[in-house]
Design a protein around this motif. Structure first.
Motif, PDB file in Angstrom:
ATOM      1  N   GLN A  25       0.844  -1.199   0.000  1.00  0.00           N
ATOM      2  CA  GLN A  25       0.000   0.000   0.000  1.00  0.00           C
ATOM      3  C   GLN A  25       0.886   1.259   0.000  1.00  0.00           C
ATOM      4  O   GLN A  25       1.804   1.368   0.805  1.00  0.00           O
ATOM      5  CB  GLN A  25      -0.886  -0.023   1.239  1.00  0.00           C
ATOM      6  CG  GLN A  25      -1.796   1.168   1.344  1.00  0.00           C
ATOM      7  CD  GLN A  25      -2.735   1.029   2.547  1.00  0.00           C
ATOM      8  OE1 GLN A  25      -3.612   0.188   2.582  1.00  0.00           O
ATOM      9  NE2 GLN A  25      -2.548   1.883   3.529  1.00  0.00           N
ATOM     10  N   LEU A  26       0.558   2.171  -0.901  1.00  0.00           N
ATOM     11  CA  LEU A  26       1.266   3.463  -0.950  1.00  0.00           C
ATOM     12  C   LEU A  26       0.293   4.525  -0.450  1.00  0.00           C
ATOM     13  O   LEU A  26      -0.797   4.704  -1.020  1.00  0.00           O
ATOM     14  CB  LEU A  26       1.678   3.829  -2.379  1.00  0.00           C
ATOM     15  CG  LEU A  26       2.895   3.122  -2.974  1.00  0.00           C
ATOM     16  CD1 LEU A  26       2.507   1.746  -3.481  1.00  0.00           C
ATOM     17  CD2 LEU A  26       3.447   3.986  -4.093  1.00  0.00           C
ATOM     18  N   PRO A  45      -0.335  -3.214 -10.093  1.00  0.00           N
ATOM     19  CA  PRO A  45      -1.087  -2.177  -9.369  1.00  0.00           C
ATOM     20  C   PRO A  45      -2.593  -2.400  -9.542  1.00  0.00           C
ATOM     21  O   PRO A  45      -3.032  -2.843 -10.605  1.00  0.00           O
ATOM     22  CB  PRO A  45      -0.635  -0.882 -10.027  1.00  0.00           C
ATOM     23  CG  PRO A  45      -0.037  -1.256 -11.320  1.00  0.00           C
ATOM     24  CD  PRO A  45       0.422  -2.670 -11.235  1.00  0.00           C
ATOM     25  N   VAL A  46      -3.346  -2.135  -8.480  1.00  0.00           N
ATOM     26  CA  VAL A  46      -4.805  -2.248  -8.542  1.00  0.00           C
ATOM     27  C   VAL A  46      -5.330  -0.951  -9.156  1.00  0.00           C
ATOM     28  O   VAL A  46      -5.008   0.139  -8.661  1.00  0.00           O
ATOM     29  CB  VAL A  46      -5.401  -2.444  -7.137  1.00  0.00           C
ATOM     30  CG1 VAL A  46      -6.936  -2.499  -7.196  1.00  0.00           C
ATOM     31  CG2 VAL A  46      -4.843  -3.713  -6.507  1.00  0.00           C
ATOM     32  N   ASP A  47      -6.075  -1.083 -10.255  1.00  0.00           N
ATOM     33  CA  ASP A  47      -6.470   0.158 -10.944  1.00  0.00           C
ATOM     34  C   ASP A  47      -7.528   0.920 -10.152  1.00  0.00           C
ATOM     35  O   ASP A  47      -8.188   0.389  -9.254  1.00  0.00           O
ATOM     36  CB  ASP A  47      -6.929  -0.136 -12.380  1.00  0.00           C
ATOM     37  CG  ASP A  47      -8.171  -1.003 -12.416  1.00  0.00           C
ATOM     38  OD1 ASP A  47      -9.113  -0.726 -11.650  1.00  0.00           O
ATOM     39  OD2 ASP A  47      -8.186  -1.970 -13.209  1.00  0.00           O
ATOM     40  N   PRO A  97      -5.243   5.569  -1.100  1.00  0.00           N
ATOM     41  CA  PRO A  97      -3.927   4.931  -1.243  1.00  0.00           C
ATOM     42  C   PRO A  97      -3.900   4.125  -2.534  1.00  0.00           C
ATOM     43  O   PRO A  97      -4.938   3.750  -3.048  1.00  0.00           O
ATOM     44  CB  PRO A  97      -3.855   4.034  -0.009  1.00  0.00           C
ATOM     45  CG  PRO A  97      -5.278   3.761   0.356  1.00  0.00           C
ATOM     46  CD  PRO A  97      -6.065   4.960  -0.065  1.00  0.00           C
ATOM     47  N   ARG A  98      -2.714   3.873  -3.029  1.00  0.00           N
ATOM     48  CA  ARG A  98      -2.576   3.005  -4.205  1.00  0.00           C
ATOM     49  C   ARG A  98      -2.142   1.622  -3.706  1.00  0.00           C
ATOM     50  O   ARG A  98      -1.363   1.511  -2.760  1.00  0.00           O
ATOM     51  CB  ARG A  98      -1.485   3.553  -5.152  1.00  0.00           C
ATOM     52  CG  ARG A  98      -1.721   4.969  -5.653  1.00  0.00           C
ATOM     53  CD  ARG A  98      -2.824   5.015  -6.709  1.00  0.00           C
ATOM     54  NE  ARG A  98      -2.619   4.093  -7.814  1.00  0.00           N
ATOM     55  CZ  ARG A  98      -1.842   4.364  -8.879  1.00  0.00           C
ATOM     56  NH1 ARG A  98      -1.202   5.515  -8.942  1.00  0.00           N
ATOM     57  NH2 ARG A  98      -1.728   3.479  -9.833  1.00  0.00           N
ATOM     58  N   LEU A  99      -2.702   0.610  -4.335  1.00  0.00           N
ATOM     59  CA  LEU A  99      -2.416  -0.762  -3.892  1.00  0.00           C
ATOM     60  C   LEU A  99      -1.713  -1.536  -4.986  1.00  0.00           C
ATOM     61  O   LEU A  99      -1.951  -1.321  -6.176  1.00  0.00           O
ATOM     62  CB  LEU A  99      -3.718  -1.491  -3.538  1.00  0.00           C
ATOM     63  CG  LEU A  99      -4.590  -0.879  -2.436  1.00  0.00           C
ATOM     64  CD1 LEU A  99      -5.852  -1.719  -2.233  1.00  0.00           C
ATOM     65  CD2 LEU A  99      -3.823  -0.755  -1.124  1.00  0.00           C
TER      66      LEU A  99
END
Lengths: 237, 293
Positions: free
Chosen positions: B58-59, B90-92, B116-118
């Motif tokens: 997670q970002l 990456p999860v879009d 967050p980006r996953l």
């Protein structure tokens, strides 16, 4: 076959209804059990068909002391006894055929044999066209004949009957008694409890007379005054 | 006149007339409890299968979108270079919005929400990763990064599934005990109702097992019939529940899905109810008759 030695029976804490009964019935004997109402005839029959145990004394049945017979062996002993009850005790939801077939089914007889023998016997007692009839649809006399057929179908060694002719006319009564006589001739020991002294007098068989719970008299009708013609009349019945 | 003759008319007793309905209720409750427990077990198993050998990176959202993209590239680079990693994708954003839609709805609000980006990471079979080391390397390359191997969450779910299964089996045992108690009392009542017939059978030389057979045949039929009614009602309920689950889009309730073996377990309930009724009736009759003279 049957031996009573000082047998007594009481219900609960009440007085003895049977007192000091001592008698013996030999194998193949035929006895009438007579006495007034309340004398203890039904109680004596209950002891004989093992529905009750005596409160004292010794009963020997088929050469075995009844009180010493293990519980698991009682059914086999009872299967050698046929009983005709005063109130018939038929299973109302079973047909006449199935009521009569029951003792054979309890013995594990084959269904083909059951069908043959039961049909024959019911025909013999003039109920051949009532095989499928339920007891509530039968008259008292018809029920009595079903009850008798049920008692004799398995050819018991000891046949006990409580007022077996109480609900039938003379012709049927004689016919039924002759069925008992035939079984007797084949070796069955027969005891018939009855109020009907007229019927008793027509057969030359011994009597067991019960009065106030005691055996008062055991005698053969042969010892009584001969009544010529009666036996012959019975023979024609 | 041929065939099995029922000497005692047990089906006509008031004490036994309602027995199939009582058994039906018991089997319904047992079927629903078992179905719930088995569905939970299946769900836990699916989660376990799906999450074992998987990581989620997670970002945390940064102030500017451009910075976000740079960190993602760095993270993907490190992950894909690791020998244990089979894939790192990456999860879009559309999928992310799908995750939070049941709670926040699909309106303009979510477009402004810093999400967050996953990164969905799959490991090679039987490969292991030093999570501490990987987290440190990712944090160094892209600050605000965290790694989750789902172990803590999965352990909790599996523990919950075990507890649910334990409670379900306990509940089924209680239901069976209650059913057996009812059957014992019904059989005793029937013995009292038919005492004259039983006495007559004894006089005629019937053995106790013959009389017990009368009761057990009736009990088997009534138990099976009741079990069938209960199972069919439970199946109708499960189908209705499945339909309700499909029609809802909140995604919270797990779908009731059972394996073939689990359906067979449910299908075995009517025969089991019949067998329990038969054995209970037989043992009760033999026990009572043995105490008689």
């Amino acid at each position: 076959m049957v031996r009573f030695e000082n047998v007594g029976l009481r219900y609960g804490l009440g007085p003895e209804v049977l007192r000091d009964l001592t008698f013996e019935l030999e194998s193949g004997a035929f006895h009438f059990l007579v006495g007034p109402s309340g004398a203890g005839k039904s109680s004596l029959l209950q002891l004989l068909y093992l529905a009750r145990r005596p409160t004292r004394g010794l009963i020997t049945l088929f050469d075995r002391a009844v009180l010493k017979v293990p519980r698991r062996e009682l059914p086999a002993l009872r299967q050698r006894i046929g009983v005709v009850f005063q109130d018939f005790r038929l299973f109302d939801h079973l047909s006449a055929f199935d009521n009569v077939a029951l003792p054979l089914r309890l013995k594990g007889a084959k269904e083909t044999e059951i069908r043959k023998h039961v049909s024959e016997l019911l025909t013999w007692v003039e109920l051949g066209d009532h095989l499928d009839a339920l007891p509530p649809t039968l008259s008292g006399g018809q029920k009595q004949r079903v009850a008798i057929a049920r008692a004799v179908i398995a050819r018991p060694r000891l046949l006990l009957a409580d007022e077996p002719t109480g609900n039938v006319d003379d012709r049927i009564a004689m016919r039924l008694l002759h069925l008992f006589v035939e079984l007797h001739k084949m070796g069955t020991t027969v005891v018939i409890a009855t109020h009907n002294l007229e019927l008793v007098s027509r057969f030359r068989y011994p009597e067991l007379r019960l009065e106030n719970g005691e055996i008062k008299q055991v005698r053969a009708s042969a010892q009584r005054d001969a009544r010529p013609g009666i036996e012959a009349a019975a023979g024609r019945g | 006149m041929a065939g099995h003759i029922r000497v005692l008319p047990l089906d006509r007793d008031d004490s036994r007339r309602y027995l199939p309905w009582i058994v039906a209720v018991m089997v319904y409750l047992a079927a629903m409890t078992l179905a719930g427990a088995m569905a939970t077990a299946s769900m836990a198993s699916r989660w376990q299968t799906g999450l074992t050998g998987a990581l989620t990176v997670q970002l945390q959202p940064a102030a500017e979108t451009q910075a976000n993209d740079g960190r993602m590239e760095a993270v993907l680079s490190i992950l894909r270079a690791d020998a244990a990693v089979a894939s790192a994708e990456p999860v879009d954003e559309e999928k992310m919005l799908g995750f939070i839609q049941p709670w926040l709805g699909r309106d303009g609000l979510t477009l402004d929400l810093p999400l967050p980006r996953l990164v969905d990471v799959r490991l090679h079979d039987r490969a292991s990763v030093d999570l501490v080391d990987l987290a440190a390397r990712l944090e160094a390359a892209a600050p605000g990064t965290s790694v989750d191997d789902h172990a803590r969450w999965l352990t909790g779910i599996l523990k919950l599934a075990r507890v649910i299964r334990f409670i379900a089996f306990g509940t089924v045992a209680l239901i069976a005990a209650a059913a057996i108690t009812v059957l014992v009392f019904a059989t005793r009542a029937a013995l009292a109702v038919h005492k004259d017939g039983i006495a007559l059978l004894h006089i005629m030389g019937a053995r106790n097992r013959f009389i017990a057979r009368e009761f057990q045949v009736a009990a088997l039929a009534q138990g099976f019939r009741g079990g069938l009614i209960g199972l069919l009602t439970a199946l109708a309920t499960l189908v209705a529940l499945g339909g309700a689950g499909l029609n809802t889009d909140i995604g919270i309730l797990p779908q009731v899905t059972l394996t073939t073996l689990q359906w067979l377990v449910l299908a075995a309930l009517p025969p089991a109810a019949g067998a329990v009724a038969l054995i209970t009736a037989r043992l009760t009759v033999l026990s009572v008759l043995a105490r008689l003279a």
